[in-house]
Design a protein around this motif. Structure first.
Motif, PDB file in Angstrom:
ATOM      1  N   MET A 196      99.223  92.116  93.546  1.00 19.73           N
ATOM      2  CA  MET A 196      98.792  90.863  94.168  1.00 19.73           C
ATOM      3  C   MET A 196      97.545  91.085  95.014  1.00 19.73           C
ATOM      4  O   MET A 196      97.288  92.184  95.489  1.00 19.73           O
ATOM      5  CB  MET A 196      99.912  90.282  95.012  1.00 19.73           C
ATOM      6  N   VAL A 242      98.161  87.036  91.130  1.00 18.29           N
ATOM      7  CA  VAL A 242      99.273  87.940  90.856  1.00 18.29           C
ATOM      8  C   VAL A 242      99.161  88.442  89.417  1.00 18.29           C
ATOM      9  O   VAL A 242      98.969  87.655  88.491  1.00 18.29           O
ATOM     10  CB  VAL A 242     100.624  87.217  91.078  1.00 18.29           C
ATOM     11  N   ALA A 275     105.710  86.955  94.034  1.00 19.57           N
ATOM     12  CA  ALA A 275     105.147  87.997  93.183  1.00 19.57           C
ATOM     13  C   ALA A 275     106.185  88.981  92.650  1.00 19.57           C
ATOM     14  O   ALA A 275     105.916  89.666  91.685  1.00 19.57           O
ATOM     15  CB  ALA A 275     104.055  88.752  93.941  1.00 19.57           C
ATOM     16  N   ASN A 303     103.234  94.619  95.349  1.00 20.54           N
ATOM     17  CA  ASN A 303     104.171  93.961  96.256  1.00 20.54           C
ATOM     18  C   ASN A 303     105.260  94.961  96.654  1.00 20.54           C
ATOM     19  O   ASN A 303     105.527  95.911  95.918  1.00 20.54           O
ATOM     20  CB  ASN A 303     104.784  92.746  95.556  1.00 20.54           C
ATOM     21  N   PRO A 329     102.316  84.579  87.323  1.00 20.54           N
ATOM     22  CA  PRO A 329     101.508  85.798  87.247  1.00 20.54           C
ATOM     23  C   PRO A 329     100.687  85.828  85.960  1.00 20.54           C
ATOM     24  O   PRO A 329     101.078  85.258  84.945  1.00 20.54           O
ATOM     25  CB  PRO A 329     102.548  86.921  87.229  1.00 20.54           C
TER      26      PRO A 329
END
Length: 176
Positions: free
Chosen positions: A106, A27, A101, A75, A168
């Motif tokens: 992603m 991510v 996410a 996303n 992330p």
């Protein structure tokens, strides 16, 4: 002996399985310095040490998009009908397709994805349309960058990599 075999089969039939079995996610949170929203319409790909796109040959690195470059997607929200919500659409029960996410980029990869062999290339391909023309960035990948899902592998990875797990990759982009 027959009883043990039947019991084993029965236990396997009743075992719960996760839709994300054997997969992980990478991510990316790509934003400007001092801003929290992600910059949209970026081209985010996995590349080798020379900057060449990595091809997912015969699903070696991901169970999705065989024989194509390893490209991240943004996303998206899902609505009441469990389908993708159109841009600007609203729903009573909206939620993110991949809940971990939020509004990030992603990419689904296999659990044994050799992250250390690759890097992420982030390019602004639409010019000023997304708020400015941003410089291309290369970000090294590490195993702890992967969200390992649905198995005791995620527990083992958390013990191995500690607090860096399942966050992330934070990338701050600069304008050209």
């Amino acid at each position: 002996m027959l009883l043990l075999a039947a019991g084993g089969a029965s236990a396997q039939q009743n075992a719960m399985h996760c839709g994300y079995d054997f997969t992980s996610y990478v991510v990316i949170d790509a934003h400007e310095n001092g801003k929290t929203h992600n910059i949209k319409n970026l081209k985010v790909t996995i590349v080798d040490s020379l900057g060449n796109d990595v091809i997912n040959t015969n699903n070696l690195y991901s169970y999705n998009k065989a024989n194509q470059p390893m490209k991240f997607s943004f996303n998206y929200l899902i609505g009441d009908d469990n389908k993708r919500l159109p841009e600007g659409g609203v729903a009573k029960k909206e939620r993110w397709f991949f809940p971990y996410a939020k509004d990030n980029y992603m990419l689904s990869v296999v659990n044994n994805f050799p992250a250390e062999s690759f890097q992420v290339k982030i390019e602004d391909v639409d010019g000023a349309e997304n708020g400015g023309k941003f410089k291309t960035v290369f970000v090294p990948l590490y195993s702890y960058n992967m969200y390992v899902l649905c198995s005791n592998e995620s527990e083992q990875a958390a013990m191995k990599f500690g607090r860096k797990m399942n966050k992330p990759i934070d990338v701050v982009l600069e304008k050209e």
